[in-house]
Design an enzyme around this catalytic site. Sequence first.
Site: not given
Length: 590
Positions: A33, A35, A39, A221, A347-348
């Site tokens: 979209n 932005d 998403d 987590d 992602h870390d």
Amino acid sequence: MTEPTADEQLIDRAWWKESVIYQIYPRSFNDTNDDGVGDIPGIIEKLDYLDDLGVDIIWLNPVYESPNADNGYDIADYQSIMDEFGTMEDWEELLDGLHDRGIKLIMDLVVNHTSDEHEWFVNARDPDSEYHDYYIWKNGRTDIDGFTGHLGPEDEAPPNQWESFFGGPAWAYDEEVGKWYLHLFDEKQPDLNWENPEVRDEIFEMMEWWLDKGIDGFRMDVINLLSKPDSVTKHDPPQNSTQVWETFDGPRMQEFLDTMHDRVLADQDVFALGEMMGRMDMETAIDYVGRDGPLSTLFHFDHVLLDHGGKIWETNEWTLNDLRDSFNRWQYGLADDGWNSIYLSNHDQPRLVSRFGNDDEYREESAKLLATLIFTLRGTPYIFQGAEIGMTNYPFDSLDEFRDVETINPVRNALESGEIDNFDDIKHGLRHNSRDNARTPMQWDDSEHAGFTDGEPWIGVNPNHDEINVEAARDDEDSIWHYYRELMELRKDSDVSDVMVYGDYEVLINDHEEVWSYVRTLGDERLLVTLNFAEWESHTWIPEYEVDFNPHDMEAELLLCNYGADERATDVDAEAFDLRPWEARIYRLK
Ligand code: NOJ
């Protein structure tokens, strides 16, 4: 039905042991979209891509409602979808789309803490509310010796001296309550009070709700932080003697996870993956993930801490021996009971090829070598988005280019306190260590924003996307992408799949400075994996005294090599052979 063979009987099969996991960081995967933020419809658009790659399980980073102080790891509502990412209907369509393709979905479970914008915490500010005790509130210390911050009342220091993992004290003073609350991560991530049975009930019910929606498991987590030490739970103000790392594997940890298992996980065939902080001994690990343990497998941090110094900008030199030792400890430690997770990036973590390989001259070769390692150690392999095309670290040049609290907070504090003079002094270290390296957008093609978005991306796109992108990789038969496909096929759909997944691991020449070799054995099946972690040719061999077969009589059939199946790789004499820079080979030994 035929009787299982002796080998079959040896195998303790599970679908999640045989699977390959692909991790999606939704914010950076694909934006539909405009932005500038990825998403869920963007993931749906790429379902065929995931299917073509051949992965079995998707692990989705948090997509729940969140003010994004820590990119979704600060959850404001566990049972809703973040507006930026789409709607619950989008999420349901994603789940169906995955399941239609035979791909499973595991969701991130973040229950050590919530967002301070979660309604539980908002209500918890009223000491008479039933939610007050959902969090950990303590009085400050009045013996403020040495405390120089002014984060609470003048005459108070935080309840103890714990530092948050994102820098600064692990306690924040709340004016309304007149007490301090614990936050092991950001101030906007208050820790839940797991001593309170109502908290446990709420979480277990929420987990059941997601399982009823049809998900296949959870990635949990920092799960071994749930139980806090007695110094915090039983004293007010807490005694001063503990260190923050004593929050790892706290006194009731096993009990909490066992209850979670019995109440939520036991009756369903779900995958439960626990992220575990700290250097864990094998006994504790087996308690968690052994046959009788509550979880399927775990993430440990041993190998990803090798090159980190104490501060986010400090680095350490590592050698192949260090890397191999840390994997050996787990390969042997969980050989008889328990199951490993094999990852080199997420992602870390910075990009694997920039960190453990060579992202310059030997980017292709070393990315393939690292993939070989991930797929051939004993455990479930993980691919973090972009690894399959050899994405690299980002050339960060100023603090403004970073988005991550873990990077920004400590650097700002250090600049303010004068601990560091300027950004340039620490640039090199941040470029190496920052989690934002992993979070730059997925590179789909060579267009302006790499096909990630038509808007302004929330974080910079790596300028090397004109060369490194999915479209180019899929067009090139010899690419890293196609090599991943080949590994996938070997592991999942070949004569050697069982030995690749279940075979015992035995390291060879454990002190070789360049080459890491190991044998995987299951019954009569044997694989040899040999990996040259050097920029130059390295000599190696199979030492007779380390194996229970005779390497001289052995026939080595080449299954895969990152230099292709040329004569050097196919015609090998096991007594002595040379590997080219970053060369990786898998042989079947007969
Ligand atoms: C581990 C997650 O992987 C990381 O991204 C997050 O910042 C912390 N836990 C806190 O939730």
